[in-house]
Scaffold this active site. Sequence first.
Site, short mmCIF file in Angstrom:
data_model
loop_
_atom_site.label_atom_id
_atom_site.label_comp_id
_atom_site.label_asym_id
_atom_site.label_seq_id
_atom_site.Cartn_x
_atom_site.Cartn_y
_atom_site.Cartn_z
N LYS A 51 0.84 -1.21 0.00
CA LYS A 51 0.00 0.00 0.00
C LYS A 51 0.87 1.26 0.00
O LYS A 51 0.58 2.23 -0.70
CB LYS A 51 -0.94 -0.01 1.21
CG LYS A 51 -2.05 -1.06 1.11
CD LYS A 51 -2.81 -1.27 2.42
CE LYS A 51 -3.80 -2.41 2.29
NZ LYS A 51 -4.50 -2.71 3.56
N GLN A 95 -4.71 -1.81 9.92
CA GLN A 95 -4.58 -3.11 9.27
C GLN A 95 -5.11 -4.22 10.18
O GLN A 95 -4.76 -4.29 11.35
CB GLN A 95 -3.10 -3.35 8.91
CG GLN A 95 -2.86 -4.60 8.09
CD GLN A 95 -3.47 -4.56 6.70
OE1 GLN A 95 -3.37 -3.56 5.99
NE2 GLN A 95 -4.12 -5.64 6.31
N ASP A 118 -11.17 2.62 4.67
CA ASP A 118 -11.55 1.21 4.54
C ASP A 118 -13.07 1.05 4.54
O ASP A 118 -13.58 -0.06 4.32
CB ASP A 118 -10.96 0.38 5.69
CG ASP A 118 -9.62 -0.25 5.32
OD1 ASP A 118 -9.33 -0.34 4.10
OD2 ASP A 118 -8.88 -0.66 6.23
#
Length: 278
Positions: A51, A95, A118
Amino acid sequence: VTWLDGRPPSQAIRAETAERAARLRSRGVAPCLAAVLVGDDPASQIYVGSKERACARAGIDSRVLRLPASTTMAQLRDVLDGLAADPAVHGILVQQPLPPQLDTSEVVASVPPAKDVDGLHPWNAGRLARGESGLVPCTPLGVVALLEHYGVPIAGRHVVIVGRSNLVGRPLSLLLLRRDATVTVCHSRTQDLAAVCRSADILVAAVGRPGLITADMARPGAVVVDVGINRTADGVVGDVHPAVAEVAAAISPVPGGVGLLTVAMLLRNTVEAAAACC
Ligand code: NAP
């Protein structure tokens, strides 16, 4: 069989996102993504690294905050509050998976909805469920972008999704419903999974079990999207057995399919969050 290669659509989305990022920069706004990594899960390290590199290529600044596996909820909340208050940070992702002492729902709710790239915050999830605008999880966005890129009709088609996680299956069902698909969501308690899967025009596997979807579960001519990422002795494989390629009209590869779109959508969500705040 047609392979739904994730590279062309992901490159197109990255290029368009890089242009939007450059336009924002020229107006004095440098889009910035902050990734929080708790502990040392090897797969998470790889994801966060890729990422970071993808951000750099798109002209998006990135910060990675690495916290020890022993981090408490109070400590993580402090870190997230700092990022929430920082006007230079437009997107925040934590994460997953998280160490057991951290409650995932509480963590997800600690990211301000406007920076929730997200799309997991209850506010964004609720907006999606209601058919309203908001930040949407990246993998479901990627699945839809893959289907659209290859001209797969969605409206009126029967889509069967195997998996109902908050990250993939559930938000994907809502996105496809918004695009007028007839959606069936399957899970570990579904009876006669094979028969339900055979009724699909579009079959999406998001389970995390290598080879779960076998050739007898796909209707001849179906479009199959494999979201699974499973690390095995034979390398990274999806949830769809290779023999399905002999039955399906089209199928997405693993690796090289949905995963590429997921990263592209994270970049797009970050630029969207930056554009919305400024
Ligand atoms: P998850 O949270 O573990 O959810 C898995 C889902 O599969 C659950 O809904 C579960 O049902 C269902 N399931 C488990 N065993 C089943 C079975 N035998 N038959 C039918 N359904 C079954 O996983 P996730 O986060 O959604 O991820 C799914 C897969 O996608 C993983 O391989 C993950 O690595 C991959 N993934 C890929 C990307 C990408 O970018 N390509 C992004 C995210 C995730 P219950 O709800 O009943 O337990």
